[in-house]
Design an enzyme around this catalytic site. Sequence first.
Site, short mmCIF file in Angstrom:
data_model
loop_
_atom_site.label_atom_id
_atom_site.label_comp_id
_atom_site.label_asym_id
_atom_site.label_seq_id
_atom_site.Cartn_x
_atom_site.Cartn_y
_atom_site.Cartn_z
N CYS A 64 -12.30 42.67 -86.28
CA CYS A 64 -12.61 43.05 -87.66
C CYS A 64 -11.28 43.43 -88.31
O CYS A 64 -10.22 43.15 -87.74
CB CYS A 64 -13.66 44.16 -87.73
SG CYS A 64 -13.19 45.74 -87.01
N GLY A 67 -10.32 46.54 -86.18
CA GLY A 67 -10.81 46.53 -84.79
C GLY A 67 -11.63 47.78 -84.49
O GLY A 67 -12.31 47.85 -83.45
N GLY A 69 -14.20 49.38 -86.31
CA GLY A 69 -15.65 49.26 -86.49
C GLY A 69 -16.29 48.47 -85.36
O GLY A 69 -17.33 48.89 -84.80
N HIS A 97 -7.68 49.82 -65.26
CA HIS A 97 -8.30 51.15 -65.07
C HIS A 97 -9.73 51.25 -65.58
O HIS A 97 -10.54 51.96 -64.99
CB HIS A 97 -7.46 52.22 -65.78
CG HIS A 97 -6.16 52.51 -65.08
ND1 HIS A 97 -5.35 53.57 -65.40
CD2 HIS A 97 -5.53 51.85 -64.07
CE1 HIS A 97 -4.28 53.58 -64.62
NE2 HIS A 97 -4.35 52.53 -63.81
N ARG A 132 -10.84 55.70 -57.38
CA ARG A 132 -10.81 56.73 -58.44
C ARG A 132 -11.21 56.13 -59.80
O ARG A 132 -11.87 56.79 -60.60
CB ARG A 132 -9.44 57.42 -58.51
CG ARG A 132 -8.29 56.56 -58.95
CD ARG A 132 -6.98 57.35 -58.87
NE ARG A 132 -5.89 56.72 -59.58
CZ ARG A 132 -5.19 55.69 -59.12
NH1 ARG A 132 -5.46 55.19 -57.93
NH2 ARG A 132 -4.19 55.18 -59.82
N HIS A 133 -10.84 54.88 -60.01
CA HIS A 133 -11.22 54.25 -61.29
C HIS A 133 -12.70 53.87 -61.30
O HIS A 133 -13.36 53.99 -62.32
CB HIS A 133 -10.33 53.04 -61.56
CG HIS A 133 -8.89 53.43 -61.78
ND1 HIS A 133 -8.52 54.35 -62.72
CD2 HIS A 133 -7.76 53.05 -61.14
CE1 HIS A 133 -7.22 54.53 -62.67
NE2 HIS A 133 -6.73 53.75 -61.72
C1 RB5 Z 1 -14.22 45.30 -93.72
O1 RB5 Z 1 -13.65 45.47 -94.97
C2 RB5 Z 1 -13.66 46.30 -92.74
O2 RB5 Z 1 -14.18 47.57 -93.03
C3 RB5 Z 1 -13.99 45.90 -91.33
O3 RB5 Z 1 -13.46 44.64 -91.08
C4 RB5 Z 1 -13.46 46.79 -90.23
O4 RB5 Z 1 -12.10 47.00 -90.34
C5 RB5 Z 1 -14.20 48.03 -89.99
O5 RB5 Z 1 -13.88 48.83 -89.10
#
Ligand code: RB5
Length: 144
Positions: A64, A67, A69, A97, A132-133
């Site tokens: 996204c 990354g 979200g 790990h 451990r991991h």
């Molecule tokens: C979309 O605008 C954006 O919010 C989404 O791609 C992402 O970065 C969310 O965490």
Amino acid sequence: MIVIGCDHGGYELKEEITAYLKEKNIEFKDFGIYSAEPADYPDIALRVCEAVVNGECEKAILICGTGIGMSIAANKVKGIRCALCGDVYSAKMTRLHNDSNVLALGGRVIGKGLCVEIIEAWLGTEFSGEERHINRIRKVMSIE
Ligand code: RB5
């Protein structure tokens, strides 16, 4: 076999990643999205993560804008250990790990060159299998 998915914030980088995977003959399924039209990242994260927990694929990559979200949503799915990586060291260590099964990337954060190096490190590193991991992962999974 890996599955890949993105929202509009990750679309451009996803296209570059799929081109790279084709070039390297790495088998993958593209769960979309297939244009830069706005889409909700939790919907894609859920679809992709279901494919991992159902055994349709072993690992997945989610992209996204940041990354973040995608990684938050993915880690809500039982059985998923998603690592958001912006550097090669973390990509390697999260396989060694954490035995992460999903990699999250920020399409508006990293460029193609670094992204390819991160993917190579992540796909190319096996879980250490150290006791451990294993114990720590078990504890993480028991929180679910
Ligand atoms: C979309 O605008 C954006 O919010 C989404 O791609 C992402 O970065 C969310 O965490």
